[in-house]
Design a protein around this motif. Structure first.
Motif, PDB file in Angstrom:
ATOM      1  N   ARG A 230       0.841  -1.203   0.000  1.00 32.11           N
ATOM      2  CA  ARG A 230       0.000   0.000   0.000  1.00 32.11           C
ATOM      3  C   ARG A 230       0.879   1.258   0.000  1.00 32.11           C
TER       4      ARG A 230
ATOM      5  N   GLY B  36       1.226   7.274  -6.382  1.00 30.93           N
ATOM      6  CA  GLY B  36       0.266   8.380  -6.457  1.00 30.93           C
ATOM      7  C   GLY B  36       0.926   9.723  -6.185  1.00 30.93           C
ATOM      8  N   HIS B  37       1.791   9.753  -5.196  1.00 32.91           N
ATOM      9  CA  HIS B  37       2.532  10.982  -4.873  1.00 32.91           C
ATOM     10  C   HIS B  37       3.386  11.408  -6.067  1.00 32.91           C
TER      11      HIS B  37
ATOM     12  N   LEU C   6       2.988  10.628  -9.272  1.00 31.62           N
ATOM     13  CA  LEU C   6       2.156  11.067 -10.397  1.00 31.62           C
ATOM     14  C   LEU C   6       1.637  12.487 -10.171  1.00 31.62           C
ATOM     15  N   MET C   7       1.296  12.811  -8.919  1.00 30.50           N
ATOM     16  CA  MET C   7       0.865  14.174  -8.601  1.00 30.50           C
ATOM     17  C   MET C   7       2.003  15.163  -8.870  1.00 30.50           C
TER      18      MET C   7
ATOM     19  N   LYS D 223       2.433  15.675 -12.602  1.00 28.14           N
ATOM     20  CA  LYS D 223       1.355  16.513 -13.137  1.00 28.14           C
ATOM     21  C   LYS D 223       1.598  17.984 -12.826  1.00 28.14           C
TER      22      LYS D 223
ATOM     23  N   GLN E 269       2.004   1.883  -3.472  1.00 29.11           N
ATOM     24  CA  GLN E 269       0.931   2.476  -4.278  1.00 29.11           C
ATOM     25  C   GLN E 269       0.782   3.964  -3.962  1.00 29.11           C
ATOM     26  N   ASN E 270       0.867   4.305  -2.670  1.00 26.94           N
ATOM     27  CA  ASN E 270       0.765   5.714  -2.283  1.00 26.94           C
ATOM     28  C   ASN E 270       1.951   6.519  -2.800  1.00 26.94           C
ATOM     29  N   GLN E 271       3.128   5.902  -2.836  1.00 29.09           N
ATOM     30  CA  GLN E 271       4.304   6.583  -3.388  1.00 29.09           C
ATOM     31  C   GLN E 271       4.127   6.837  -4.888  1.00 29.09           C
TER      32      GLN E 271
END
Length: 177
Positions: free
Chosen positions: A107, A114-115, A117-118, A121, A110-112
């Motif tokens: 998990r 997401g971080h 990708l943010m 962006k 996965q959070n890393q």
């Protein structure tokens, strides 16, 4: 440098234990960890860092994001299952994150992602979160290029450099209860 990170993390765990004995966390029978010291009492369980026989790594993250990752990220998150450690670094109160078990490690990865990708962006440099701060808008991160430990504002990037590298940061971090 990876060995220095693992040794500094082990030393931090020992300093935390000496500070107040066996740390306690909320007990969850459905989310066990090899770090748990049984039996649980009063809804809480003691923990001690549990060294993984085979360290986890972030090679899957590097492949998924098609980018090299600073080796300290695997050294920091891949060698132990443990509870999170509250600490203070030069007046900054934070909670150093650690995976509790394999499911939590996955998990965390996965959070890393997401971080990351943010950050992409927002066109901000790559960094990996290590700790949360009392002010939820700030994070302690590892700069992917330099290996510096940074204080960042969520979604805005670098506020400043806390330490030249992760081992230095861990050695200077004061655990608190």
């Amino acid at each position: 440098m990876q060995d220095q990170v693992v040794m500094a993390l082990a030393d931090l765990f020992e300093r935390y234990r000496r500070l107040g004995g066996i740390p306690l966390v909320a007990y969850d029978a459905d989310f066990p960890s090899p770090a748990e010291l049984l039996p649980a009492q009063g809804g809480r369980v003691g923990w001690q860092p549990w060294r993984r026989p085979e360290p986890g790594d972030f090679n899957n993250i590097a492949a998924a994001l098609k980018m090299p990752l600073h080796a300290d990220i695997s050294a920091f998150f891949g060698h132990y299952y443990a509870g999170n450690v509250p600490g203070c670094f030069k007046g900054l109160f934070l909670t150093l994150l650690q995976p509790w078990n394999q499911q939590d490690f996955e998990r965390l990865q996965q959070n890393q992602i997401g971080h990351q990708l943010m950050l992409q962006k927002l066109k901000l440099p790559a960094s990996w979160f290590l700790a949360s701060c009392r002010d939820e808008q700030r994070l302690v991160t590892l700069d992917n290029s330099s290996g510096e430990v940074l204080l960042e504002r969520l979604g805005q990037g670098r506020i400043g450099v806390l330490a030249p590298n992760l081992a230095h940061f861990l050695r200077r971090l004061e655990p608190c209860g």
